[in-house]
Design an enzyme around this catalytic site. Structure first.
Site, PDB file in Angstrom:
ATOM      1  CB  VAL A 171      -0.962   0.007   1.213  1.00 34.50           C
ATOM      2  CG1 VAL A 171      -1.935   1.180   1.099  1.00 34.50           C
ATOM      3  CG2 VAL A 171      -1.731  -1.307   1.319  1.00 34.50           C
ATOM      4  CG  ASP A 184      -7.710  -8.407   8.065  1.00 40.98           C
ATOM      5  OD1 ASP A 184      -6.922  -7.472   8.300  1.00 40.98           O
ATOM      6  OD2 ASP A 184      -8.578  -8.358   7.185  1.00 40.98           O
ATOM      7  CB  ALA A 202       9.885   5.523   7.937  1.00 34.78           C
ATOM      8  CB  VAL A 206     -13.124  -1.113   7.615  1.00 36.10           C
ATOM      9  CG1 VAL A 206     -14.289  -2.083   7.405  1.00 36.10           C
ATOM     10  CG2 VAL A 206     -12.703  -1.097   9.076  1.00 36.10           C
ATOM     11  N   GLY A 226      -0.808  -9.413  -3.307  1.00 39.04           N
ATOM     12  CA  GLY A 226      -0.726  -8.309  -2.335  1.00 39.04           C
ATOM     13  C   GLY A 226      -1.969  -8.130  -1.495  1.00 39.04           C
ATOM     14  CE  LYS A 245      -9.846  -5.519   6.889  1.00 44.48           C
ATOM     15  NZ  LYS A 245      -9.581  -6.464   5.785  1.00 44.48           N
ATOM     16  CB  ILE A 254     -15.555  -0.203   0.205  1.00 42.94           C
ATOM     17  CG1 ILE A 254     -15.360  -1.395  -0.719  1.00 42.94           C
ATOM     18  CG2 ILE A 254     -17.027   0.178   0.298  1.00 42.94           C
ATOM     19  CD1 ILE A 254     -16.077  -2.649  -0.243  1.00 42.94           C
ATOM     20  CD  GLU A 279     -13.555   4.716   4.440  1.00 43.64           C
ATOM     21  OE1 GLU A 279     -13.771   3.496   4.530  1.00 43.64           O
ATOM     22  OE2 GLU A 279     -14.357   5.572   4.815  1.00 43.64           O
TER      23      GLU A 279
HETATM   24  N1  LIG Z   1      -2.547  -4.904   1.488  1.00 43.73           N
HETATM   25  C1  LIG Z   1      -3.821  -4.605   1.586  1.00 43.73           C
HETATM   26  O1  LIG Z   1      -4.629  -4.986   0.734  1.00 43.73           O
HETATM   27  C2  LIG Z   1      -4.310  -3.781   2.739  1.00 43.73           C
HETATM   28  C3  LIG Z   1      -3.518  -3.447   3.799  1.00 43.73           C
HETATM   29  N2  LIG Z   1      -4.002  -2.701   4.828  1.00 43.73           N
HETATM   30  C4  LIG Z   1      -3.151  -2.340   5.949  1.00 43.73           C
HETATM   31  O2  LIG Z   1      -2.178  -1.410   5.482  1.00 43.73           O
HETATM   32  C5  LIG Z   1      -0.962  -1.628   6.193  1.00 43.73           C
HETATM   33  C6  LIG Z   1       0.138  -1.930   5.194  1.00 43.73           C
HETATM   34  O3  LIG Z   1      -0.209  -3.085   4.473  1.00 43.73           O
HETATM   35  P1  LIG Z   1       0.729  -3.648   3.302  1.00 43.73           P
HETATM   36  O4  LIG Z   1       1.292  -2.512   2.548  1.00 43.73           O
HETATM   37  O5  LIG Z   1      -0.050  -4.669   2.606  1.00 43.73           O
HETATM   38  O6  LIG Z   1       1.860  -4.337   4.159  1.00 43.73           O
HETATM   39  P2  LIG Z   1       3.338  -4.714   3.665  1.00 43.73           P
HETATM   40  O7  LIG Z   1       3.818  -5.760   4.609  1.00 43.73           O
HETATM   41  O8  LIG Z   1       3.380  -4.954   2.216  1.00 43.73           O
HETATM   42  O9  LIG Z   1       4.116  -3.341   3.942  1.00 43.73           O
HETATM   43  C7  LIG Z   1       4.513  -2.887   5.196  1.00 43.73           C
HETATM   44  C8  LIG Z   1       5.884  -2.294   5.006  1.00 43.73           C
HETATM   45  O10 LIG Z   1       6.249  -1.643   6.206  1.00 43.73           O
HETATM   46  C9  LIG Z   1       7.591  -1.969   6.470  1.00 43.73           C
HETATM   47  N3  LIG Z   1       7.858  -1.840   7.890  1.00 43.73           N
HETATM   48  C10 LIG Z   1       7.410  -2.630   8.879  1.00 43.73           C
HETATM   49  N4  LIG Z   1       7.928  -2.209  10.052  1.00 43.73           N
HETATM   50  C11 LIG Z   1       8.716  -1.148   9.782  1.00 43.73           C
HETATM   51  C12 LIG Z   1       9.544  -0.300  10.564  1.00 43.73           C
HETATM   52  N5  LIG Z   1       9.649  -0.481  11.871  1.00 43.73           N
HETATM   53  N6  LIG Z   1      10.204   0.698   9.952  1.00 43.73           N
HETATM   54  C13 LIG Z   1      10.100   0.872   8.618  1.00 43.73           C
HETATM   55  N7  LIG Z   1       9.347   0.097   7.793  1.00 43.73           N
HETATM   56  C14 LIG Z   1       8.673  -0.910   8.400  1.00 43.73           C
HETATM   57  C15 LIG Z   1       7.772  -3.385   5.985  1.00 43.73           C
HETATM   58  O11 LIG Z   1       9.130  -3.674   5.743  1.00 43.73           O
HETATM   59  C16 LIG Z   1       6.939  -3.375   4.718  1.00 43.73           C
HETATM   60  O12 LIG Z   1       7.703  -2.987   3.600  1.00 43.73           O
HETATM   61  C17 LIG Z   1      -1.242  -2.740   7.178  1.00 43.73           C
HETATM   62  O13 LIG Z   1      -1.641  -2.178   8.410  1.00 43.73           O
HETATM   63  C18 LIG Z   1      -2.394  -3.498   6.546  1.00 43.73           C
HETATM   64  O14 LIG Z   1      -3.171  -4.176   7.501  1.00 43.73           O
HETATM   65  C19 LIG Z   1      -5.293  -2.224   4.830  1.00 43.73           C
HETATM   66  C20 LIG Z   1      -6.129  -2.522   3.809  1.00 43.73           C
HETATM   67  C21 LIG Z   1      -5.720  -3.354   2.684  1.00 43.73           C
HETATM   68  N1  LIG Z   2      -5.341  -8.747   4.211  1.00 46.50           N
HETATM   69  C1  LIG Z   2      -6.478  -7.915   4.069  1.00 46.50           C
HETATM   70  C2  LIG Z   2      -6.082  -6.645   3.393  1.00 46.50           C
HETATM   71  C3  LIG Z   2      -7.092  -5.605   3.538  1.00 46.50           C
HETATM   72  O1  LIG Z   2      -7.507  -5.209   4.607  1.00 46.50           O
HETATM   73  C4  LIG Z   2      -7.533  -8.608   3.228  1.00 46.50           C
HETATM   74  O2  LIG Z   2      -7.226  -9.663   2.648  1.00 46.50           O
HETATM   75  O3  LIG Z   2      -8.651  -8.110   3.174  1.00 46.50           O
HETATM   76 NA    NA Z   3     -12.555   1.518   3.300  1.00 45.51          NA
END
Ligand SMILES: NC(=O)C1=CN([C@@H]2O[C@H](COP(=O)(O)OP(=O)(O)OC[C@H]3O[C@@H](n4cnc5c(N)ncnc54)[C@H](O)[C@@H]3O)[C@@H](O)[C@H]2O)C=CC1
Ligand SMILES: N[C@@H](CC=O)C(=O)O
Ligand code: NA
Length: 439
Positions: free
Chosen positions: A14, A199, A43, A130, A185, A203, A134, A127
């Site tokens: 993301v 998860d 970061a 959850v 992803g 939500k 959407i 937003e």
């Molecule tokens: N991937 C999805 O479809 C969705 C994700 N989310 C939420 O968004 C957030 C990010 O999700 P993603 O991007 O999928 O996760 P991801 O695991 O792909 O990315 C997280 C990034 O943060 C970095 N990170 C973790 N700890 C760190 C630290 N201490 N310092 C610097 N970088 C650090 C990781 O190395 C990684 O690159 C999560 O809270 C997830 O639950 C929410 C909705 C949908």
């Molecule tokens: N891992 C979650 C990502 C979005 O919140 C999912 O599969 O819905």
């Molecule tokens: Na949403």
């Protein structure tokens, strides 16, 4: 024009898309907010880690704490509890607005964060947390705040919906479908949060808190994941006219316990659920999510869209950033709409769409060939053609009804085709011309 300094924490699925959009759409975002949104740093854990999106190397830093101290808006997309929680608290202390997608943290310790943000008079919005792209939290919080929600039923985890849907529609194996969801992803860094239902439970707690104006935590949510759902369960459900979905359900229930006789409570639960195949939620496929709401006055509402994936989720993050920035620029509720653009209005003549055309024709040899030839001459391509014969008493007097659906064509090409076709001797009449969308 003023500048708002944006710090991004995390550059995964993301975060990398959020950074890309902030850089690529900088001018449009400035026009909509009234301030330039300057991405001052990202970061990361490792500056040289390979990434899907090509971003300027000088933006990367491993010093997240220093980054948040100089930011007006902090976007937290690293996930997990720590150091995300401490960095959000530090951002709030410094007076920064915070945008996060971290449902695990919000469901675990949201109240602390909301109270700190309220006390510091800064905004905390989430937003993306959850149902990904959407818009669901803002509608519940704002649009439905004059109503009384009685039930929320949601497919809120893209990974599990993707797995169950693959098993149902292609007969895929659980492990293969999960691996594909990870590759695309959708899954959390630790996918047991997805398949274990945690998860969706996080939500569910957030949805219930906003819907019923009461704080519900993860511990309040009954949680069963999909790891026990077998291919045989899915096949049996299918035979009986059902589909299995992982649902998060939050509902008002009457209380009949001693303390609460006559009153109501809220039950929040996540578990695999059989739904009739004609239920609106049964048609939610792949990683799509949908939230079905029942409210006393509005009745039934359904919100549908991409619930997971880097780019869709980034859309929700950017929405929070823009609306927070608008309030920072103007104060109060901020700018509620921007109509300062100069996009020209275009007539229907510019539209290319499909058409369904009904013809009443003589049932004679060569009629279809003549019609097909005329469509070809006008450059309108036929996608389907169906014919039904209406027999007549006298030989040679039978007619046929022809229904043609075209590929996309312009209004002008279609009008010319209809005009020409009316002059064919074998055509009795053009009975209907309707436009087709969504096919
Ligand atoms: N991937 C999805 O479809 C969705 C994700 N989310 C939420 O968004 C957030 C990010 O999700 P993603 O991007 O999928 O996760 P991801 O695991 O792909 O990315 C997280 C990034 O943060 C970095 N990170 C973790 N700890 C760190 C630290 N201490 N310092 C610097 N970088 C650090 C990781 O190395 C990684 O690159 C999560 O809270 C997830 O639950 C929410 C909705 C949908
Ligand atoms: N891992 C979650 C990502 C979005 O919140 C999912 O599969 O819905
Ligand atoms: Na949403």
């Amino acid at each position: 024009m003023s500048t708002l300094r944006i710090a991004l924490l995390g550059c995964g699925n993301v975060g990398s898309q959020v950074a890309r959009i902030l850089l690529e759409d900088a001018d449009a975002l400035a026009a909509r907010t009234g301030a330039r949104l300057e991405l001052t740093g990202i970061a990361v854990r490792s500056i040289d880690a390979p990434r899907d999106v090509d971003l300027p190397r000088e933006l990367f830093t491993t010093d997240a704490e220093a980054l948040v101290e100089s930011a007006d808006i902090v976007i937290e997309l690293m996930g997990g509890i720590e150091p995300a929680r401490s960095l959000i608290l530090r951002s709030i202390e410094h007076g920064a607005t915070v945008v996060s997608g971290n449902k695990a943290l919000l469901a675990l310790d949201g109240p602390t964060l909301y109270e700190k943000a309220d006390a510091a008079k800064v905004q905390l919005s989430y937003e993306a947390a959850v149902a990904g792209a959407i818009p669901i939290l803002r509608p519940i919080r704002d649009s439905l705040s004059g109503d009384r929600i009685t039930r929320v039923l949601g497919i809120v985890n893209g990974t599990t919906n993707f797995i169950l849907d693959q098993m149902d529609t292609t007969g895929a194996q659980f492990d293969d479908a999960l691996a594909e969801a990870q590759r695309l992803g959708y899954a959390e860094a630790d996918p047991t949060a997805d398949v274990g239902g945690h998860d969706a439970a996080a939500k569910g707690a957030i949805l219930a808190s906003l819907s019923f104006h009461t704080r519900f935590a993860l511990d309040d949510v009954y949680c069963e994941g999909i790891t026990q759902v077998t291919a045989a369960d899915i096949a049996a459900a299918k035979d009986a006219g059902f589909v299995i979905k992982l649902l998060a359900i939050a509902e008002l229930l009457p209380r009949d316990d001693a303390d609460g006789a006559g009153a109501e409570g809220v039950s929040v639960r996540v578990h695999p659920t059989l739904l009739p195949r004609d239920h609106p939620l049964a048609a939610v496929h792949g990683a799509f999510n949908a939230v079905f709401i029942e409210a006393e006055n509005a009745g039934e509402l359904m919100f549908y869209g991409q619930g997971a994936g880097g780019t869709p989720t980034a859309s929700a993050v950017l929405g929070d950033v823009v609306s927070a920035a608008r309030r920072m620029v103007l104060g109060g509720p901020g700018r509620t709409e921007t109509t300062t653009g100069h996009v020209p209005s275009m007539s229907i003549d510019a539209v290319r769409t499909s058409y369904s055309i009904g013809l009443d024709v003589a049932d004679q040899p060569g009629v279809l060939a003549r019609i097909a030839q005329l469509f070809a001459e006008q450059g309108v391509s036929i996608e389907t053609l169906r014919q039904s014969i209406h027999p007549a008493g006298d030989p040679g007097q039978a007619t046929a009804e022809i229904r043609i659906v075209t590929h996309r064509a312009t209004e002008a090409a279609l009008a010319a085709t209809v005009e020409q076709i009316q002059h064919l001797a074998v055509i009795n009449s053009v009975t209907s011309v309707l436009r087709v969308e969504g096919a």
